[in-house]
Design a protein around this motif. Structure first.
Motif, PDB file in Angstrom:
ATOM      1  N   THR A   1      -2.347  11.395  -3.624  1.00  9.72           N
ATOM      2  CA  THR A   1      -1.081  10.678  -3.818  1.00  9.72           C
ATOM      3  C   THR A   1      -0.925   9.508  -2.864  1.00  9.72           C
ATOM      4  O   THR A   1      -0.610   8.392  -3.267  1.00  9.72           O
ATOM      5  N   MET A   2      -1.149   9.739  -1.577  1.00  6.01           N
ATOM      6  CA  MET A   2      -0.891   8.699  -0.582  1.00  6.01           C
ATOM      7  C   MET A   2      -1.854   7.538  -0.730  1.00  6.01           C
ATOM      8  O   MET A   2      -1.481   6.391  -0.455  1.00  6.01           O
ATOM      9  N   TRP A   3      -3.084   7.814  -1.156  1.00  2.00           N
ATOM     10  CA  TRP A   3      -4.016   6.708  -1.388  1.00  2.00           C
ATOM     11  C   TRP A   3      -3.487   5.787  -2.477  1.00  2.00           C
ATOM     12  O   TRP A   3      -3.585   4.560  -2.364  1.00  2.00           O
ATOM     13  N   TYR A   4      -2.936   6.368  -3.556  1.00  2.00           N
ATOM     14  CA  TYR A   4      -2.351   5.550  -4.624  1.00  2.00           C
ATOM     15  C   TYR A   4      -1.185   4.722  -4.092  1.00  2.00           C
ATOM     16  O   TYR A   4      -1.027   3.545  -4.413  1.00  2.00           O
ATOM     17  N   VAL A   5      -0.339   5.360  -3.277  1.00  2.00           N
ATOM     18  CA  VAL A   5       0.822   4.675  -2.702  1.00  2.00           C
ATOM     19  C   VAL A   5       0.379   3.486  -1.857  1.00  2.00           C
ATOM     20  O   VAL A   5       0.942   2.389  -1.951  1.00  2.00           O
ATOM     21  N   ILE A   6      -0.632   3.691  -1.019  1.00  2.00           N
ATOM     22  CA  ILE A   6      -1.123   2.619  -0.146  1.00  2.00           C
ATOM     23  C   ILE A   6      -1.715   1.479  -0.965  1.00  2.00           C
ATOM     24  O   ILE A   6      -1.465   0.296  -0.671  1.00  2.00           O
ATOM     25  N   PHE A   7      -2.484   1.805  -1.986  1.00  2.00           N
ATOM     26  CA  PHE A   7      -3.099   0.770  -2.824  1.00  2.00           C
ATOM     27  C   PHE A   7      -2.032  -0.104  -3.498  1.00  2.00           C
ATOM     28  O   PHE A   7      -2.120  -1.337  -3.470  1.00  2.00           O
ATOM     29  N   VAL A   8      -1.006   0.510  -4.063  1.00  4.47           N
ATOM     30  CA  VAL A   8       0.069  -0.248  -4.721  1.00  4.47           C
ATOM     31  C   VAL A   8       0.844  -1.062  -3.690  1.00  4.47           C
ATOM     32  O   VAL A   8       1.262  -2.195  -3.956  1.00  4.47           O
ATOM     33  N   ALA A   9       1.035  -0.506  -2.489  1.00  4.50           N
ATOM     34  CA  ALA A   9       1.739  -1.229  -1.426  1.00  4.50           C
ATOM     35  C   ALA A   9       0.995  -2.505  -1.047  1.00  4.50           C
ATOM     36  O   ALA A   9       1.606  -3.577  -0.909  1.00  4.50           O
ATOM     37  N   LEU A  10      -0.320  -2.413  -0.882  1.00  6.80           N
ATOM     38  CA  LEU A  10      -1.113  -3.591  -0.532  1.00  6.80           C
ATOM     39  C   LEU A  10      -1.077  -4.627  -1.649  1.00  6.80           C
ATOM     40  O   LEU A  10      -1.017  -5.837  -1.376  1.00  6.80           O
ATOM     41  N   ALA A  11      -1.098  -4.164  -2.884  1.00  6.15           N
ATOM     42  CA  ALA A  11      -0.997  -5.089  -4.014  1.00  6.15           C
ATOM     43  C   ALA A  11       0.358  -5.804  -3.997  1.00  6.15           C
ATOM     44  O   ALA A  11       0.445  -7.007  -4.278  1.00  6.15           O
ATOM     45  N   GLY A  12       1.414  -5.068  -3.645  1.00  2.00           N
ATOM     46  CA  GLY A  12       2.743  -5.672  -3.559  1.00  2.00           C
ATOM     47  C   GLY A  12       2.820  -6.753  -2.504  1.00  2.00           C
ATOM     48  O   GLY A  12       3.398  -7.823  -2.731  1.00  2.00           O
ATOM     49  N   ILE A  13       2.232  -6.502  -1.327  1.00  2.00           N
ATOM     50  CA  ILE A  13       2.218  -7.506  -0.260  1.00  2.00           C
ATOM     51  C   ILE A  13       1.481  -8.757  -0.722  1.00  2.00           C
ATOM     52  O   ILE A  13       1.941  -9.883  -0.507  1.00  2.00           O
ATOM     53  N   PHE A  14       0.332  -8.564  -1.364  1.00  2.00           N
ATOM     54  CA  PHE A  14      -0.458  -9.706  -1.831  1.00  2.00           C
ATOM     55  C   PHE A  14       0.321 -10.544  -2.842  1.00  2.00           C
ATOM     56  O   PHE A  14       0.341 -11.781  -2.751  1.00  2.00           O
ATOM     57  N   VAL A  15       1.002  -9.887  -3.761  1.00  2.00           N
ATOM     58  CA  VAL A  15       1.759 -10.618  -4.792  1.00  2.00           C
ATOM     59  C   VAL A  15       2.889 -11.414  -4.161  1.00  2.00           C
ATOM     60  O   VAL A  15       3.063 -12.610  -4.441  1.00  2.00           O
ATOM     61  N   PHE A  16       3.695 -10.780  -3.303  1.00  2.00           N
ATOM     62  CA  PHE A  16       4.828 -11.478  -2.700  1.00  2.00           C
ATOM     63  C   PHE A  16       4.380 -12.603  -1.786  1.00  2.00           C
ATOM     64  O   PHE A  16       4.988 -13.680  -1.759  1.00  2.00           O
ATOM     65  N   ALA A  17       3.317 -12.372  -1.017  1.00  2.00           N
ATOM     66  CA  ALA A  17       2.809 -13.419  -0.127  1.00  2.00           C
ATOM     67  C   ALA A  17       2.286 -14.601  -0.940  1.00  2.00           C
ATOM     68  O   ALA A  17       2.513 -15.766  -0.577  1.00  2.00           O
ATOM     69  N   THR A  18       1.615 -14.327  -2.036  1.00  2.00           N
ATOM     70  CA  THR A  18       1.092 -15.396  -2.889  1.00  2.00           C
ATOM     71  C   THR A  18       2.219 -16.192  -3.526  1.00  2.00           C
ATOM     72  O   THR A  18       2.166 -17.432  -3.594  1.00  2.00           O
TER      73      THR A  18
END
Length: 532
Positions: free
Chosen positions: A151-168
């Motif tokens: 579960t937590m691996w999925y959470v971390i992966f989506v979190a990193l994707a969110g940071i990348f999208v907002f920063a971009t």
């Protein structure tokens, strides 16, 4: 960095490549929206479970925890209403710039290093974790996320994707994100209003789960509350509550893009804190009335006899909470990437010259590059252990620490503002009534709470409860993993170590890689006078 001043000699813009028109594009409502957008929406939805547990479900302990934190946070915020009016070298320098002007170059440089490398670096990642968990909650049937052992691996992966999208998005459509912040700020009032009204109305109708009417209960999600008042439990709750009030100084990082910043920044800070405090107290009262520390559980209680309505409202509230946290991550990334960009532009971060060369003058690209490195660093330190243990307790605890530490930093500056009143050579500020009592209350409260956590909660308390389960941290991962007090203390002191060592490593890295560096390090006297 080119500086532009209006006729009144107020700072308007220091951002490279930003026009005067763009620099003055954010008004009072926009500033309030950005502050509320980055402040309201995570703590109140994600932290109340810990606060209820710390206080054994005692309603007055829960309320007093919120009231104490609100009074201290509001006093600090009010004292900053005067602090933010002192001129700084860069209009977007925010907290570091105010430190430099009111206390001195060394402390200012130290804060300049800590803000991007520690505060924003961790805060953006933690907010992204909460953002990710909000997404998973939209698809879960209960109040806990359970996707198996990973579960937590999925959470971390989506979190990193969110940071990348907002920063971009900040690189290409920054103005659109500011408008989005206004919209999400309005939308987040919907779940808050539903929890307030539903909780209070149904709690008055059916008092079986009302914590005001019952000494002890077993909640609808199976949590047992003894109802016993705990003074230490109340104090243990304060760092988590401070998380709900933090980020009010994010507006200092976009001052150069605001209309009339000397007026609108202080006003927006105070208005936002008052609005947030009232909302938090009302939501907490609504949850107390139905004995539910989670916004999701409030509607599970109300529609306990109607499976279809219960499921429907779970999804509706989940979506609105996701939108709310979407707005928080949007606003936080907006402020963070500018803090990173400013730090690189001033060349106070190791590798700044290389990042400037790679960015090639593109707006906020320097901040994007540094954000990427810092996020990767903290993902390794906190993300890997969290993924292996399949728990979100570490991220929750780290978020409490970083807020506690920086409220201590706010308190130092608030106390310095009192001395500034009596220093004949102090920087000029626009004085406000009530500054001294607000600064005294705010700084003393922050010092006391920080000292309590440092001396008792993670020192003295460990000797008594070393092997006891530490349930004050943890949000939505349903795997029964609980850190012990000793393990929690290890993470707390690890964060203390990072906070102390990181600035030295940064300065030594600059010294080793740039032989022609012409700025003084934070342990040296300033080489050039501040020109503001």
């Amino acid at each position: 960095i080119k500086m532009t001043f209006s006729k009144s000699n107020k700072q308007v813009n220091t951002e490279p490549g930003v026009s005067r028109k763009t620099a003055a594009s954010i008004g009072l409502f926009g500033a309030v929206s950005i502050i509320i957008g980055s402040t309201v929406g995570v703590g109140i939805f994600f932290k109340n479970g810990n606060i209820f547990r710390n206080n054994n479900g005692n309603p007055w302990g829960v309320l007093f925890s919120w009231i104490i934190a609100f009074v201290v946070a509001l006093a600090i915020a009010y004292s900053f209403g005067e602090i933010v009016t002192c001129k700084t070298k860069s209009a977007n320098s925010g907290l570091a710039g105010w430190y430099e002007r009111l206390i001195g170059y060394r402390s200012g440089r130290l804060v300049k290093i800590l803000l991007p490398l520690l505060y924003y670096g961790i805060y953006v990642l933690v907010d992204a974790i909460f953002f990710s968990e909000a997404i998973f909650n939209c698809f879960s049937q209960g109040n806990k996320i359970n996707c198996g052992n990973n579960t937590m691996w999925y959470v971390i992966f989506v979190a990193l994707a969110g940071i990348f999208v907002f920063a971009t998005l900040n690189l290409f459509c920054s103005r659109a994100l500011q408008k989005t912040s206004n919209v999400t700020t309005i939308l987040k009032f919907i779940p808050l209003g539903l929890v307030i009204l539903t909780g209070i109305i149904f709690g008055c109708i059916n008092k079986d789960q009302n914590l005001f009417a019952n000494d002890s209960i077993t909640t609808i999600d199976g949590t047992e509350y003894s109802g016993q008042f705990s003074f230490t439990g109340m104090l243990d709750s304060l760092p988590a509550i401070f998380f709900a009030f933090d980020s009010f100084l994010i507006i200092g990082n976009i001052a150069g893009e605001m209309k009339n910043p000397n007026k609108n920044i202080p006003l927006s800070i105070v208005v936002s804190m008052v609005v947030a405090g009232i909302l938090y107290l009302l939501v907490t009262i609504g949850q107390i009335c139905v004995g539910c520390s989670s916004a999701y559980a409030v509607f599970d209680f109300v529609f306990a006899g109607n499976t279809i309505a219960k499921s429907a409202f779970h999804y509706i509230i989940s979506i609105f909470i996701f939108i709310s946290i979407f707005g928080v991550l949007n606003s936080m990334t907006m402020g963070a990437i500018r803090s990173f960009d400013s730090a690189v532009e001033e060349e106070i971060i190791v590798g700044s010259k290389w990042m400037k060369k790679v960015a090639n003058g593109k707006f906020l690209m320097k901040g994007f590059i540094l954000l990427s490195f810092v996020t990767a660093f903290y993902t390794i330190i906190f993300g890997i252990p969290s993924g292996v243990m399949n728990t979100d307790q570490i991220f929750d605890g780290v978020s409490n620490f970083i807020v506690l530490a920086f409220f201590g930093i706010y308190a130092v500056l608030s106390a310095a503002s009192i001395l500034n009143r009596y220093n004949g050579h102090a920087p000029e500020v626009i004085k406000q009534k009530g500054q001294i009592p607000a600064a005294v209350i705010g700084s003393f409260g922050c010092f006391f709470i920080f000292g309590y956590g440092l001396i008792w909660q993670f020192c003295g308390n460990i000797a008594i409860n070393a092997n006891k389960q530490f349930e004050a941290w943890g949000l939505f991962i349903d795997n029964k993993v609980t850190l012990t007090y000793a393990q929690a203390a290890i993470w707390f002191w690890t964060m203390c170590g990072i906070m102390i060592v990181l600035p030295f490593l940064n300065e030594l890295g600059i010294k080793a890689t740039d032989k022609n560096y012409d700025q003084a390090f934070f342990w040296q006297k300033q080489k050039k006078a501040i020109n503001a």
